[in-house]
Design a protein around this motif. Structure first.
Motif, PDB file in Angstrom:
ATOM      1  N   ALA A 122       9.270 -23.092  12.355  1.00  0.00           N
ATOM      2  CA  ALA A 122       8.506 -21.842  12.492  1.00  0.00           C
ATOM      3  C   ALA A 122       9.365 -20.639  12.111  1.00  0.00           C
ATOM      4  N   ILE A 123      10.607 -20.635  12.528  1.00  0.00           N
ATOM      5  CA  ILE A 123      11.509 -19.531  12.196  1.00  0.00           C
ATOM      6  C   ILE A 123      11.774 -19.498  10.696  1.00  0.00           C
ATOM      7  N   ALA A 124      11.950 -20.665  10.077  1.00  0.00           N
ATOM      8  CA  ALA A 124      12.180 -20.730   8.630  1.00  0.00           C
ATOM      9  C   ALA A 124      11.013 -20.111   7.870  1.00  0.00           C
ATOM     10  N   CYS A 125       9.793 -20.404   8.291  1.00  0.00           N
ATOM     11  CA  CYS A 125       8.612 -19.827   7.638  1.00  0.00           C
ATOM     12  C   CYS A 125       8.594 -18.309   7.800  1.00  0.00           C
ATOM     13  N   THR A 126       8.926 -17.843   8.984  1.00  0.00           N
ATOM     14  CA  THR A 126       8.963 -16.398   9.238  1.00  0.00           C
ATOM     15  C   THR A 126      10.006 -15.714   8.365  1.00  0.00           C
ATOM     16  N   VAL A 127      11.202 -16.271   8.311  1.00  0.00           N
ATOM     17  CA  VAL A 127      12.282 -15.689   7.510  1.00  0.00           C
ATOM     18  C   VAL A 127      11.899 -15.708   6.027  1.00  0.00           C
ATOM     19  N   TYR A 128      11.282 -16.791   5.572  1.00  0.00           N
ATOM     20  CA  TYR A 128      10.858 -16.881   4.166  1.00  0.00           C
ATOM     21  C   TYR A 128       9.829 -15.791   3.846  1.00  0.00           C
ATOM     22  N   MET A 129       8.835 -15.634   4.708  1.00  0.00           N
ATOM     23  CA  MET A 129       7.794 -14.625   4.477  1.00  0.00           C
ATOM     24  C   MET A 129       8.383 -13.209   4.538  1.00  0.00           C
ATOM     25  N   GLU A 130       9.319 -12.967   5.437  1.00  0.00           N
ATOM     26  CA  GLU A 130       9.987 -11.660   5.489  1.00  0.00           C
ATOM     27  C   GLU A 130      10.711 -11.379   4.175  1.00  0.00           C
ATOM     28  N   GLY A 131      11.346 -12.410   3.625  1.00  0.00           N
ATOM     29  CA  GLY A 131      12.031 -12.268   2.337  1.00  0.00           C
ATOM     30  C   GLY A 131      11.065 -11.944   1.214  1.00  0.00           C
ATOM     31  N   LEU A 132       9.903 -12.598   1.213  1.00  0.00           N
ATOM     32  CA  LEU A 132       8.888 -12.311   0.186  1.00  0.00           C
ATOM     33  C   LEU A 132       8.386 -10.882   0.302  1.00  0.00           C
ATOM     34  N   MET A 133       8.137 -10.454   1.521  1.00  0.00           N
ATOM     35  CA  MET A 133       7.650  -9.090   1.742  1.00  0.00           C
ATOM     36  C   MET A 133       8.703  -8.072   1.316  1.00  0.00           C
ATOM     37  N   ARG A 134       9.969  -8.345   1.631  1.00  0.00           N
ATOM     38  CA  ARG A 134      11.063  -7.453   1.245  1.00  0.00           C
ATOM     39  C   ARG A 134      11.173  -7.383  -0.277  1.00  0.00           C
ATOM     40  N   SER A 135      11.070  -8.533  -0.950  1.00  0.00           N
ATOM     41  CA  SER A 135      11.148  -8.574  -2.419  1.00  0.00           C
ATOM     42  C   SER A 135       9.990  -7.817  -3.049  1.00  0.00           C
ATOM     43  N   SER A 136       8.810  -7.985  -2.495  1.00  0.00           N
ATOM     44  CA  SER A 136       7.625  -7.303  -3.010  1.00  0.00           C
ATOM     45  C   SER A 136       7.777  -5.791  -2.859  1.00  0.00           C
ATOM     46  N   LYS A 137       8.263  -5.363  -1.717  1.00  0.00           N
ATOM     47  CA  LYS A 137       8.445  -3.927  -1.457  1.00  0.00           C
ATOM     48  C   LYS A 137       9.489  -3.359  -2.402  1.00  0.00           C
ATOM     49  N   GLU A 138      10.584  -4.091  -2.613  1.00  0.00           N
ATOM     50  CA  GLU A 138      11.631  -3.627  -3.529  1.00  0.00           C
ATOM     51  C   GLU A 138      11.107  -3.536  -4.960  1.00  0.00           C
ATOM     52  N   ALA A 139      10.274  -4.491  -5.356  1.00  0.00           N
ATOM     53  CA  ALA A 139       9.693  -4.481  -6.703  1.00  0.00           C
ATOM     54  C   ALA A 139       8.781  -3.261  -6.892  1.00  0.00           C
ATOM     55  N   ARG A 140       7.990  -2.939  -5.873  1.00  0.00           N
ATOM     56  CA  ARG A 140       7.110  -1.756  -5.949  1.00  0.00           C
ATOM     57  C   ARG A 140       7.928  -0.470  -6.033  1.00  0.00           C
ATOM     58  N   ASN A 141       9.034  -0.418  -5.313  1.00  0.00           N
ATOM     59  CA  ASN A 141       9.874   0.783  -5.318  1.00  0.00           C
ATOM     60  C   ASN A 141      10.597   0.983  -6.636  1.00  0.00           C
ATOM     61  N   ASN A 142      10.804  -0.113  -7.383  1.00  0.00           N
ATOM     62  CA  ASN A 142      11.525  -0.031  -8.664  1.00  0.00           C
ATOM     63  C   ASN A 142      10.609   0.254  -9.848  1.00  0.00           C
ATOM     64  N   VAL A 143       9.315   0.363  -9.614  1.00  0.00           N
ATOM     65  CA  VAL A 143       8.359   0.600 -10.703  1.00  0.00           C
ATOM     66  C   VAL A 143       8.239   2.058 -11.001  1.00  0.00           C
TER      67      VAL A 143
END
Length: 129
Positions: free
Chosen positions: A108-129
């Protein structure tokens, strides 16, 4: 004890834990397998994310990431080797995940950490546009 997660394609991340290497490796196997099974074969956790899973899931063992740029001695765990061993026996790792509470928590923790990483990557990608 000091541990180092090493992978030829990523950074080496050090951490300290009061738990034997066998339990650490079991937790890493479950975390890696869970993310791969749940999110597809291209999904994976970075070494830093794997240490975060251990920190959250094994807090009673004092897991903490070592922030240092110095070389240090410790038990080296090659995550590439872990991925290969999991692929060779995914059924056994999956059975652990569905049987034991400790492994269920790590999953369960692995899934949470993975999803947090995806959200962080998505946010960083939006900020770099």
């Amino acid at each position: 004890m000091i541990y180092k997660l090493k992978h030829h394609a990523g950074e080496t991340v050090g951490f300290e834990a009061g738990e034997p290497v066998g339990k650490i490796v079991e937790a890493l196997e479950v975390a890696i397998a869970t993310v791969t099974v749940n999110y597809g074969p291209s999904a994976d956790l970075s070494n830093a994310e794997l240490v975060e899973v251990l920190r959250r899931g094994m807090s009673k063992y004092g897991v903490k990431r070592l922030e240092t740029d110095k070389q240090y001695f410790g038990v080296e765990i090659d995550t590439f080797d872990l991925y290969e061993s999991i692929a060779a026996d995914i059924g056994a790792v999956e059975a652990k995940r569905h049987t034991y509470k400790f492994h269920q928590n790590i999953a369960a923790i692995a899934c949470t950490v993975y999803m947090e990483g995806l959200m962080r990557s998505s946010k960083e990608a939006r900020n770099n546009v």
